[in-house]
Design an enzyme around this catalytic site. Structure first.
Site, PDB file in Angstrom:
ATOM      1  N   ASN A   1      -2.600  53.707  19.159  1.00 48.52           N
ATOM      2  CA  ASN A   1      -2.802  53.253  20.394  1.00 48.52           C
ATOM      3  C   ASN A   1      -4.336  53.197  20.873  1.00 48.52           C
ATOM      4  O   ASN A   1      -4.931  52.572  21.412  1.00 48.52           O
ATOM      5  CB  ASN A   1      -1.861  53.842  21.598  1.00 48.52           C
ATOM      6  CG  ASN A   1      -0.383  53.264  21.372  1.00 48.52           C
ATOM      7  OD1 ASN A   1      -0.062  52.481  20.580  1.00 48.52           O
ATOM      8  ND2 ASN A   1       0.422  53.708  22.069  1.00 48.52           N
TER       9      ASN A   1
ATOM     10  N   HIS B   1     -18.825  12.103  43.835  1.00 47.42           N
ATOM     11  CA  HIS B   1     -17.687  11.156  43.735  1.00 47.42           C
ATOM     12  C   HIS B   1     -17.673  10.301  42.521  1.00 47.42           C
ATOM     13  O   HIS B   1     -17.103   9.291  42.711  1.00 47.42           O
ATOM     14  CB  HIS B   1     -17.278  10.412  45.040  1.00 47.42           C
ATOM     15  CG  HIS B   1     -16.725  11.356  46.112  1.00 47.42           C
ATOM     16  ND1 HIS B   1     -15.570  11.725  46.543  1.00 47.42           N
ATOM     17  CD2 HIS B   1     -17.782  11.743  47.331  1.00 47.42           C
ATOM     18  CE1 HIS B   1     -15.940  12.424  47.922  1.00 47.42           C
ATOM     19  NE2 HIS B   1     -17.161  12.464  48.103  1.00 47.42           N
TER      20      HIS B   1
ATOM     21  N   LYS C   1     -19.220   2.557  15.745  1.00 45.79           N
ATOM     22  CA  LYS C   1     -19.011   3.755  16.535  1.00 45.79           C
ATOM     23  C   LYS C   1     -20.069   4.977  16.276  1.00 45.79           C
ATOM     24  O   LYS C   1     -20.601   5.340  15.352  1.00 45.79           O
ATOM     25  CB  LYS C   1     -17.574   4.343  16.670  1.00 45.79           C
ATOM     26  CG  LYS C   1     -16.653   3.435  17.409  1.00 45.79           C
ATOM     27  CD  LYS C   1     -16.957   3.208  18.791  1.00 45.79           C
ATOM     28  CE  LYS C   1     -16.699   4.456  19.511  1.00 45.79           C
ATOM     29  NZ  LYS C   1     -15.378   4.746  19.625  1.00 45.79           N
TER      30      LYS C   1
END
Lengths: 453, 453, 453, 453
Positions: A111, A157, A285
């Site tokens: 641990n 916005h 593309k």
């Protein structure tokens, strides 16, 4: 076949349970270095308090350094049967050295080993991310300086709002990232506490010297309360990934902007063709795939932070196995963040503004607020000025953007970006990073070299 | 070195961008089978509409089946340079067959290929999870039947509350999982729409037969609107992982209970030693590690669902590269859920009640409500009866739990668990699963065998 | 001052603890109706099994119906001291009626009351959301029909990709929402199980008739295992909010598209001015605030789903107070989703395409794939055709989009949208909703009217 | 009826859109104070640069101070028609003063107002949380000192592991919280930058003095880049709630421990009856409801952090309305965290250990590791010692825990907890908090008093 450290003579673990608990050994593989360094420091401390002899320590150190060599050569490969890196290392030492190998686990537990390993891993990775972050700041800063006076529309916005500039836009990322650096630094300091000696969570009834071990490993201090030290596991991982999520938030904004600004509709910037991908069906593309991924990866990292926090929240005190599930997301988050910083820096260095498109987008309404302020200058109260302009938008005339940029002279506006401050900030951050990196590495190197006080 | 399908003669992709966009080829490796099957169906459809000759189709099918063979033998291993499984397969076909290989991409895009691959992967994995779920139900049911009449305390707020039974406790998991099965089934039906023909998101100007391709692949129907079909990507993954998260929720409750009930303090059950792990430092430890992990993995899966949803929410219409980031979490979630179902079934079959401990925990106050009902039976209004019992808890006498269990005769209570209904439900669910599995596999096997209508 | 049902003579609860546990009484206020209806059904069942007399039941029913009246008039307002709606109702009945009030809690617990209240609330809210969803489908469908043949560019990676149409774009939302409806329906069916009789989680030692109570309340069936019934709490809330999150995902995509397509740069659509907000500083602004909020609210709802799941995961069996924290997010999620459906329907009915802008955006490269297919038609293998077109993009000629739209004749493409199918689907969904709403409301109305079998 | 600042003569906003955008005015109500203080500072700065006269400023200040008075008296109540606090305040000033009211919005936007309001709100709330945190540390510390030498078992995997102490257990929370305080402090410093002057996101073409306004409001510095300043909105909220989530993580662990340790099975502690709640059906119940809620609220706060991050991630640059959705979760998270700190402090002060139960739980196997170390002391290598003890667990003898506690002498172990360090840390933290609180409040008080430099 490997033997578990805790295995009793008469008991075999069910193979399905072994598989389920072993998880992904690839994660532990990344901890070999930290585990070995922690073991050298622990062994040296055991020598100091008389549990190992100088010879035993020397033998252990040599063998542990050899594991580093094997690991670097890809010849110390963990398997599901190894259970974890700690077991593998101890079994290796026992096989090689006999009794000294059986002694090294005195006064420690897996641990505290894994807690230590993760802290070293996190510290090193945070330094790496900080390096990547400063390089991205440098890329944004360079971009901002090149185009400090290139006008562009500012949006709110997603609608054209007011005059802005390429410099203002790009410098915003540099500044936000420097804020993130402050957060990363705070998290680093919280993580920079040595858990060694916390053992299974409750310390040990042996007079170990935690301070000495912490110094050997370059920690700023000992994580005092042994139980709190264990509880750092998962908690630190959560903090770290949350902080990485903040870095990713900034990068996702940059990514979203670039994806948007490189569309046919905006056409504000061109991304170097070497960074574009194509389509298997559409011959025309040119996709900014890398930036879409950067955008999306922000959500991934933030999801990983949430995953970590959800996994550990509600657990009672002391070690619980659930925390072991935080290894994967923290490693994944570091990989993604470091990669995305690099990709965004690359993109920032590969973007070219299309000045004509930028200028064309500065339609008269972008200057409507300026027109209102002109009326204010004539004594009209702002709200009246606003209403007057709003009532007659069609009469707004085109405005020459360059002088308008320079009229924005207040602190932080397009005519007064304060790029010099960013330069200064970046330089001091680099010096600080170099210093902290040295403080991290030097003691670890000394452990490898055997140059221990 | 591999050539990208979209690569132009004069352009090389930056290695860092290639690495960043390639992601983890291990994920695509798991899609080879689906990609090949989809390619056979697509090619057959192209033959049907006259774009491929029968010979060309036959050659393609043979070569594609060969890829299945290579893949099964671990000899069709994707690399970062392959970009993705679709490119690798097409390049392989072109290398092997020339022109037919160059024709197979007619009327499709990698976008609909990967959408298809993921749906086949999801359908198959859902069937697998459903199998695991029914096996877990079977394990819980068996457990409930063995200990239907074994009394145990029922807890609320983690405090002893009322009389319960091992049967009642365990049957609750069986029933909850059967509810989850209904959810998984609904998600399966939503996913069971063929995206083939949606191409890059907008269909193609060729008279393809989407219905035919859908039938060849065993889909219930065509995903009609080509754009909606593309938007299913990520959305389906999110739905699926949310449903898996519900399964994991139930398992996490069972896991938490077992961890709790096998502590020294409760001592209600013993988990078979072959399922326990030990400690490297504490010789006495027997940890229910597997169940701690099961408990924690629920949060992981739920975090993955959130990660997927966050990644795709807010994206505009049409394919965006961000959705490719949903591959990893959906695969990870399936692996975890399937593994955890197995572990919990294993645990359910390996738990032994300690009847003495259970009985000892049935202290008199567990029957306080029964005492109040005794007063109710004498005509005391419930609230007064409650107050009277509450005022004199010390006088509560011990109660014999077995008869008390049997007195709980209303539907769903410990004396009337309705386990027979669960048996019936389980049997019909198994029959249904077998039938759906057959409906899934038969057409795909026909594609491999060439037994196509 | 109100008395808690469990309060002992000698004990007062600390005010801070009372405040902390009471939470937000506004949430419980929304459950008054369900709690009253559940109480009438429970009381009727108690009469049936002989615990209440016919007169007692009649008195209770009358008083409970009176609470409905008071509540509708805003005169049954809960306070922090009331603890919860159940306590308030019982205290009210005791004050008004004496002993019958003290008897109504026989064979039930607040745990099964709140489980019941939430299921009724969820069922009613789901029906409401389904109504809102169908109205949004109707709005999208109408939009798609009006502009079925209006060409627009289709995007992938936010780059112009192929020819699309307004109809194709908008119909995609209608279809995705109909998929969500299937999910909502499956969740409704899972929730549609009566928890009444589960009591504190372990049933009661009284011969209650759960089936009868379930029928009185219009449930499809009894939630059999009493513990599983309790575990539905939180679990159902999680399922429901996850399903709402899927609805929000679709709406967020529409919202993001509209925000994008109404920018100056795209200019594809105009949102009615009555739906736009302005800026306090910039006179020219027309912001699609409502759609930005719709976009953002998707993340809120999804975050609420995650919050619910994280809150309940890892809890042991039986009621735990943590589940009470799921009330707020489920109510919030319903409010948001219903509101956002309405806003998006409103927007869909208020958007006008700017056909010139749409046409102008159909630049020749949008037809590059078509050009490749022209070569395919001449016998060139697709990959060669693709490469040939890619090598000479500049020579692509403008294309007339209307005929090109109509050439996309395969299922689900722009020339074959299948809007008629959506109409049919919508009509049958409406009929189904009306039928289920009647099935939900009629028994509850009968409880109010006293028209109980 | 109220008029929107941006409203044009000919346009009315749709009522449904107004409702949807207004959100919850209760949130804005909590910002009145900050908005007024920011307005005084802004007006004073406008006076300094000559846009307002001294008289105009004096009139505005007086009226703004009057709003504070009205608000404190509950007589400045926002409504949906007010749109937001900024509009309401401006409308109020215009109504009261005419032209000066119309001038106050010069050189600012509601965007920088709300950014400012939220930062003041966050700073004040962080100071409040820090106070609550230090009080909780004090409570844990007091508890640890009272029971520093009370032995208790330490658990790992929820199994008895090693000897621990009440002091060790409780002090762990004090230390973890002090780590959280460092994180909160770092976040405070990042938030402590004045956004005033960033306007809509792009600054203004007026020579405003941002440094002066920042000083008036007590900010450590100006948030330089105006766009970065706007991007702080949401980002800061996310950081803050993530840090609060860390506090909640620690508290959830304490809560889970107490819930567990106060069960009949553990019986380690008794929670004062005034903090327990009962059951409406079970007369005997004493539930630690408050701690179950504390445990669950941790997941709520962490979910809110994730909600915030998901809402803002992927947004493009400049203000977007989505960020307004972060108001609610940040306020909710502060309320929960502050409340939970108080509840946990209360619980820590109200828990009594049951020493007999604690001692009874210290069964011999808890000392198995000690036995192994005894063998180590005799020269047996640890791994052999471990195996020897493991092979004969039955022979372990009972151990007297008090001396064993004291033998754990290394740093941070039960015999050497370092509580004095925590005392020192707490004292310096309190002094620091007092100093920072003064630095926060004094300038704001000066604005109210008119005592402005």
């Amino acid at each position: 076949m490997s033997i578990k450290l805790w295995q009793k003579a008469d008991a075999a673990i069910d193979a399905r349970a072994e598989q389920y608990t072993a998880g992904d050994v690839g994660l532990d593989q990344r901890l070999v270095k930290a585990d070995v360094l922690g073991s050298i420091a622990h062994a040296r401390m055991l020598q100091k308090i008389g549990i190992l002899t100088a010879d035993e320590f020397a033998a252990l150190r040599a063998e542990l350094v050899d594991i580093l060599r094997l690991d670097a050569a890809g010849r110390f490969v963990l398997t599901v049967q190894d259970e974890d890196v700690h077991t593998r290392v101890e079994n290796h030492l026992v096989a090689a050295l006999g009794d000294p190998g059986k002694k090294i686990h005195t006064a420690r537990s897996r641990n505290d080993q894994v807690a230590l390993d993760m802290r070293l891993f996190i510290k090193e990775s945070l330094l790496g991310v900080e390096g990547g972050l400063l390089d991205a700041v440098d890329a944004f800063l360079g971009f901002a300086r090149r185009y400090e006076w290139t006008p562009m529309p500012g949006y709110t916005h997603m609608q054209r709002a007011m005059l802005s500039s390429v410099g203002l836009w790009v410098a915003s990322f540099a500044e936000s990232l420097l804020d993130d650096r402050a957060l990363l630094g705070a998290v680093y300091d919280i993580v920079d506490q040595s858990p060694l000696g916390s053992a299974a969570s409750y310390g040990v009834p042996l007079p170990i010297d935690r301070q000495y071990a912490a110094e050997l490993l370059g920690f700023a201090r000992v994580h005092n309360n042994v139980l709190a030290a264990q509880h750092g596991r998962g908690k630190h991982e959560g903090m770290v990934v949350q902080a990485l999520g903040q870095v990713m938030l900034d990068l996702s904004r940059f990514a979203q902007d670039v994806v948007l600004f490189t569309t046919s509709e905006y056409g504000f910037f061109t991304l170097d063709q070497s960074l574009c991908t194509g389509s298997s069906i559409m011959p025309q593309k040119r996709n900014a795939d890398i930036l879409e991924l950067a955008r999306g990866q922000a959500s991934v990292v933030q999801g990983l932070a949430q995953q970590i926090m959800a996994t550990i929240t509600g657990l009672p005190s002391g070690y619980n196995a659930d925390v072991s599930l935080t290894k994967r997301p923290v490693m994944q988050a570091f990989d993604i963040t470091l990669g995305t910083l690099g990709i965004c820096a690359l993109a920032a260095r590969s973007l070219t503004p299309n000045e004509a498109a930028l200028r064309a987008a500065l339609s008269p309404e972008v200057f409507a607020t300026d027109a209102a302020y002109d009326l204010v200058a004539q004594g009209v109260p702002f709200r009246d000025a606003y209403r007057r302009v709003a009532a007659d938008l069609a009469s707004l005339a085109p405005v020459d953007p360059e002088p308008a940029l320079k009229e924005r002279t207040h602190q932080g506006a397009s005519g007064n970006l304060g790029l010099g401050q960013i330069v200064t900030h970046l330089e001091s951050a680099r010096a600080d990073l170099a210093e902290r990196t040295e403080r991290f590495q030097a003691p670890l190197q000394a452990l490898v070299d055997g140059a221990i006080a």
